[in-house]
Design a protein around this motif. Sequence first.
Motif, short mmCIF file in Angstrom:
data_model
loop_
_atom_site.label_atom_id
_atom_site.label_comp_id
_atom_site.label_asym_id
_atom_site.label_seq_id
_atom_site.Cartn_x
_atom_site.Cartn_y
_atom_site.Cartn_z
N ILE A 145 -3.70 -12.42 -14.43
CA ILE A 145 -4.20 -12.18 -15.80
C ILE A 145 -5.34 -13.16 -16.11
CG2 ILE A 145 -3.61 -12.37 -18.25
CD1 ILE A 145 -0.96 -11.03 -17.61
N TYR A 184 -8.41 -11.78 -14.69
CA TYR A 184 -8.89 -10.68 -15.51
C TYR A 184 -9.57 -11.21 -16.78
CZ TYR A 184 -5.91 -7.48 -12.75
OH TYR A 184 -5.33 -6.75 -11.75
N LYS A 185 -8.96 -12.25 -17.40
CA LYS A 185 -9.52 -12.80 -18.64
C LYS A 185 -10.90 -13.43 -18.39
CE LYS A 185 -6.72 -14.89 -21.70
NZ LYS A 185 -5.67 -15.80 -22.20
N THR A 209 -13.05 -12.64 -16.05
CA THR A 209 -14.00 -11.55 -15.83
C THR A 209 -14.33 -10.86 -17.14
OG1 THR A 209 -13.11 -11.24 -13.61
CG2 THR A 209 -14.45 -9.45 -14.51
N ALA A 210 -13.32 -10.61 -17.97
CA ALA A 210 -13.54 -9.96 -19.27
C ALA A 210 -14.45 -10.78 -20.15
CB ALA A 210 -12.20 -9.71 -19.96
N TYR A 240 -10.93 -3.90 -21.06
CA TYR A 240 -11.01 -4.28 -19.64
C TYR A 240 -9.67 -4.80 -19.12
CZ TYR A 240 -12.33 -6.68 -15.37
OH TYR A 240 -12.39 -7.10 -14.06
N ILE A 241 -9.05 -5.72 -19.86
CA ILE A 241 -7.78 -6.32 -19.41
C ILE A 241 -6.68 -5.28 -19.40
CG2 ILE A 241 -5.98 -7.99 -20.04
CD1 ILE A 241 -8.29 -9.86 -20.92
N SER A 271 -7.21 -3.14 -16.39
CA SER A 271 -6.92 -3.90 -15.17
C SER A 271 -5.42 -4.07 -14.97
CB SER A 271 -7.59 -5.28 -15.22
OG SER A 271 -8.99 -5.13 -15.29
N TYR A 302 -3.07 -2.72 -11.87
CA TYR A 302 -2.56 -3.78 -11.00
C TYR A 302 -1.45 -3.27 -10.06
CZ TYR A 302 -0.22 -8.00 -9.41
OH TYR A 302 0.36 -8.97 -8.62
#
Length: 187
Positions: free
Chosen positions: A143, A146-147, A149-150, A164-165, A168, A172
């Motif tokens: 996570i 992901y954060k 990248t977001a 986005y998250i 994703s 997953y």
Amino acid sequence: MKKLILLGMAILSIGAFAAREAIPEDVEKIITKSAQTLDGSEKIRYKNWQIDSYLRMEKLGKESGIPANEFERIKHKLRVMYGANFAKQYQVLPDEIRDYNELVERVKKETAKNLEVSEEKNSMAKAEMEKNISVSKVPAEVIEIYKETAEKLYPENYIGQKAYIDASMEEYFKIIEFIKNNKNLIK
């Protein structure tokens, strides 16, 4: 005596005409062409009236505070509508300036209104994103990736980050399942 008076009047007329601000050559040609059908003093009065109207338009445009390119657009519109009749253009110009200013104010109000809604939605999306992350079964380390990248993709845009998250996290477990079933591809 009469000659002196006439000479004095001629000098004053020439001086007054010379003191007038210069107008663009194309405007002068348009005014001269529109006055071709008139005779003598009527022609001179008409040309002076049109030139004065043009100069007043220019002054009003400078005083209005409208950006120069917008004022040029308004002048072009009026010239298309009224041709060489600068007196009529000058008469209509205050209405055009007022319409422009009203439009600018409406756009500002609408933009401000949309920004407020966006900030409210942004805050709601941030809260929902944190809630979804807290109940997710995806490992915290993943996570965090992901954060990061977001945040890179959507800085200060929690609506985009949330989307986005969420996508994703949804994918997953599909990716983990794919990796389990296709270990031979990951070498």
